[in-house]
Design a protein around this motif. Structure first.
Motif, short mmCIF file in Angstrom:
data_model
loop_
_atom_site.label_atom_id
_atom_site.label_comp_id
_atom_site.label_asym_id
_atom_site.label_seq_id
_atom_site.Cartn_x
_atom_site.Cartn_y
_atom_site.Cartn_z
N SER A 56 0.80 -1.23 0.00
CA SER A 56 0.00 0.00 0.00
C SER A 56 0.82 1.28 0.00
O SER A 56 0.48 2.23 -0.71
CB SER A 56 -0.98 0.00 1.18
OG SER A 56 -1.92 -1.04 1.04
N PRO A 57 1.93 1.37 0.77
CA PRO A 57 2.70 2.62 0.71
C PRO A 57 3.23 2.92 -0.69
O PRO A 57 3.18 4.07 -1.15
CB PRO A 57 3.84 2.36 1.71
CG PRO A 57 3.26 1.40 2.69
CD PRO A 57 2.40 0.49 1.86
N GLU A 58 3.76 1.91 -1.39
CA GLU A 58 4.25 2.14 -2.74
C GLU A 58 3.11 2.51 -3.69
O GLU A 58 3.25 3.42 -4.51
CB GLU A 58 4.98 0.91 -3.25
CG GLU A 58 5.55 1.10 -4.66
CD GLU A 58 6.32 -0.10 -5.16
OE1 GLU A 58 6.73 -0.08 -6.34
OE2 GLU A 58 6.52 -1.06 -4.38
N LEU A 59 1.99 1.82 -3.57
CA LEU A 59 0.86 2.12 -4.44
C LEU A 59 0.32 3.52 -4.18
O LEU A 59 -0.08 4.22 -5.12
CB LEU A 59 -0.24 1.07 -4.23
CG LEU A 59 0.06 -0.31 -4.80
CD1 LEU A 59 -0.97 -1.33 -4.30
CD2 LEU A 59 0.06 -0.28 -6.33
N ALA A 60 0.30 3.95 -2.92
CA ALA A 60 -0.17 5.30 -2.61
C ALA A 60 0.74 6.34 -3.25
O ALA A 60 0.27 7.33 -3.82
CB ALA A 60 -0.24 5.50 -1.09
N ARG A 61 2.05 6.12 -3.17
CA ARG A 61 2.99 7.07 -3.78
C ARG A 61 2.80 7.13 -5.30
O ARG A 61 2.77 8.22 -5.90
CB ARG A 61 4.42 6.69 -3.44
CG ARG A 61 4.82 6.95 -1.99
CD ARG A 61 6.31 6.81 -1.78
NE ARG A 61 6.79 5.44 -2.03
CZ ARG A 61 6.83 4.49 -1.10
NH1 ARG A 61 6.41 4.75 0.13
NH2 ARG A 61 7.28 3.29 -1.39
N ILE A 62 2.67 5.96 -5.92
CA ILE A 62 2.49 5.92 -7.37
C ILE A 62 1.21 6.64 -7.77
O ILE A 62 1.20 7.46 -8.71
CB ILE A 62 2.47 4.46 -7.86
CG1 ILE A 62 3.87 3.83 -7.72
CG2 ILE A 62 2.00 4.37 -9.32
CD1 ILE A 62 3.89 2.34 -7.97
N LEU A 63 0.12 6.35 -7.07
CA LEU A 63 -1.16 6.94 -7.43
C LEU A 63 -1.18 8.43 -7.17
O LEU A 63 -1.61 9.22 -8.02
CB LEU A 63 -2.28 6.24 -6.66
CG LEU A 63 -3.70 6.75 -6.92
CD1 LEU A 63 -4.05 6.72 -8.40
CD2 LEU A 63 -4.71 5.93 -6.12
N ASN A 64 -0.73 8.85 -5.99
CA ASN A 64 -0.74 10.28 -5.68
C ASN A 64 0.17 11.06 -6.63
O ASN A 64 -0.17 12.17 -7.07
CB ASN A 64 -0.33 10.51 -4.23
CG ASN A 64 -1.40 10.05 -3.24
OD1 ASN A 64 -2.59 10.06 -3.55
ND2 ASN A 64 -0.97 9.64 -2.06
N ASP A 65 1.33 10.49 -6.96
CA ASP A 65 2.22 11.16 -7.91
C ASP A 65 1.58 11.27 -9.29
O ASP A 65 1.70 12.30 -9.97
CB ASP A 65 3.54 10.41 -8.02
CG ASP A 65 4.44 10.59 -6.80
OD1 ASP A 65 4.16 11.49 -5.99
OD2 ASP A 65 5.41 9.82 -6.68
N ALA A 66 0.89 10.20 -9.71
CA ALA A 66 0.25 10.22 -11.03
C ALA A 66 -0.86 11.26 -11.08
O ALA A 66 -0.99 12.00 -12.06
CB ALA A 66 -0.30 8.83 -11.36
N LEU A 67 -1.66 11.35 -10.04
CA LEU A 67 -2.73 12.35 -10.01
C LEU A 67 -2.15 13.76 -9.96
O LEU A 67 -2.69 14.68 -10.59
CB LEU A 67 -3.65 12.10 -8.82
CG LEU A 67 -4.45 10.79 -8.86
CD1 LEU A 67 -5.30 10.66 -7.60
CD2 LEU A 67 -5.32 10.70 -10.10
#
Length: 333
Positions: free
Chosen positions: A83-94
Motif C-alpha cells: 500500500s505505501p508504494e501504491l499510494a505514492r504511485i497513485l498520488n504522484d500520477a494524479l
C-alpha cells in the motif's frame, strides 16, 4: 457559473500496471472494443478505463465543469505491505495530471492505512508537496472500518489540518454475493460506516470535521431516526450510549454529494436531513460516455431550486470547503 465536480474518478495507467503486477490473480489488463481497460476478473467490479487526459478535458468542456476533483476508490480494495508504494504511485500520477491543467483538476490524497506512521507520512507528502486538497477514504479499508481507536491519529491529523474527507463506498467485508455491489451494497456500506463513526463520537470530538458522503449519503437520510434506536432503547448495547446525543443530531454536519441521486424523493430526503447548504455536486464520472453527469445535470435543472441554491449545490459550497479559488499559486498542483 462555478461548477465543481468533486466525485470523479481517475485510473492512471502506471497505477493499474502496478496493481496487475502485485495482484495478478485478481487484476487483468486487456484491450476492449472501447479502449484499453483494466478488468477485475475475480471481483464484481466493472471495467475501469485507463486515464486519457485529452478525452477528459473534452468532457469537462462539454459538460461546462469548472474543476474536477479526482479520486480512485479502487485503491482501498487492498491494504497490505504494497500500500505505501501504491499510494505514492497513485498520488504522484494524479499530481502529474493536475500539473498539466491546474485550472481544471485537483486531487484527493490516497493513504496506505497499512501502518499509521506510513499513513501520516503519505498524508503530509500528498498535501504539503503535491498539493492534494483533501483525503478520500473507503467506507471500509480492505475490511476495516475507521471508527476504531487505531484510526484516531488519522482523524486527529485531518481535523488539525482542516482537510475535507471524502468517503466512497466499496465492497462490504467478505462479500460473496454475485450481485454488483454498486446497486445496493454501496449505499448500505455508506450508511453502516457513517453510523459507526457517529456512534464512536467522531463528530462530538471533532465538531468542525468536514466529512463528505457519496451518493446522497446512501440510505442514511431514510434511516436516520431508525439509527437513533441504538441510543434511545435501553435494550441496546452500551456502546451505542457513549455519545451525549442521538446520532441523527450530528447528521446535519455531514455533506452529501449528488452522484447517482436523480430521484426526487431521495434528494428531498437528503435535503431534509442536512439542508441544501450541505448538498454538493458530484457525478461519479469515470467511464467513457457514461450518462451520469448528464442525468444529474438534467435532474438538478428540473428542481425548483432558487438561483442561489443552484449556485451553492453546483460549486459555491464546495469552493468554500476546498478554497479552490483562493489557494495561493504555490499551493496549486
Amino acid at each position: 457559473m462555478l461548477k465543481i465536480d468533486l466525485h470523479t474518478h481517475a485510473f492512471p495507467s502506471e497505477y493499474l500496471l502496478k496493481l496487475s503486477e502485485f495482484y495478478p490473480d485478481e487484476v487483468e489488463l486487456r484491450e476492449t472494443n472501447i479502449g484499453r481497460h483494466a478488468a477485475f476478473v475475480k471481483r464484481p467490479l466493472p471495467l475501469v478505463p485507463f486515464w486519457d487526459q485529452e478525452e477528459r478535458l473534452a468532457e469537462i468542456e462539454r459538460d461546462s465543469v469548472t474543476v474536477e476533483i479526482l479520486s480512485n476508490p479502487l485503491f482501498y480494495t487492498w491494504v497490505d505491505e504494497h500500500s505505501p508504494e501504491l499510494a505514492r504511485i497513485l498520488n504522484d500520477a494524479l499530481a502529474g495530471i493536475c500539473q498539466v491543467a491546474p485550472e481544471r483538476f485537483r486531487a484527493f490524497a490516497h493513504l496506505p492505512f497499512n501502518d499509521m506512521s506510513d499513513t501520516l507520512a503519505e498524508l503530509a507528502r500528498a498535501v504539503d508537496q503535491l498539493g492534494c486538497i483533501g483525503v478520500i477514504i473507503g467506507t471500509n479499508l480492505a475490511g476495516r472500518y475507521s471508527h476504531t481507536p487505531d484510526f484516531l491519529p488519522f482523524w486527529e491529523e485531518v481535523n488539525r489540518r482542516r482537510l475535507p474527507v471524502f468517503m466512497h463506498p466499496g465492497d462490504p467485508p467478505n462479500n460473496s454475493d454475485d450481485e454488483r455491489s454498486s446497486l445496493i451494497l454501496f449505499p448500505h456500506e455508506t450508511t453502516l460506516s457513517t453510523m459507526k463513526l457517529l456512534y464512536s463520537g467522531l463528530l462530538e470530538r471533532f465538531p468542525d470535521l468536514v466529512l463528505i458522503l457519496s451518493h446522497l449519503g446512501g440510505t442514511l437520510p431514510f434511516l436516520a431516526r431508525r439509527i437513533d434506536m441504538g441510543f434511545e432503547l435501553y435494550t441496546m448495547p452500551e456502546r451505542y450510549k457513549q455519545i451525549p446525543r442521538p446520532p441523527s443530531e450530528y447528521m446535519g454536519k455531514l455533506y452529501l454529494d449528488t452522484a447517482l441521486g436523480w430521484h426526487q424523493p431521495a434528494f428531498q430526503c437528503a435535503c431534509e436531513l442536512v439542508g441544501i447548504d450541505h448538498i454538493v455536486y458530484g457525478s461519479d464520472h469515470y467511464l467513457r460516455n457514461d450518462p451520469f453527469r448528464q442525468r444529474i445535470d438534467e435532474f438538478l435543472a428540473g428542481l425548483n431550486l432558487s438561483p442561489l441554491e443552484q449556485e451553492k449545490v453546483l460549486g459555491r459550497t464546495a469552493d468554500s470547503l476546498f478554497s479552490l479559488a483562493r489557494q495561493p499559486e504555490s499551493r496549486l498542483l
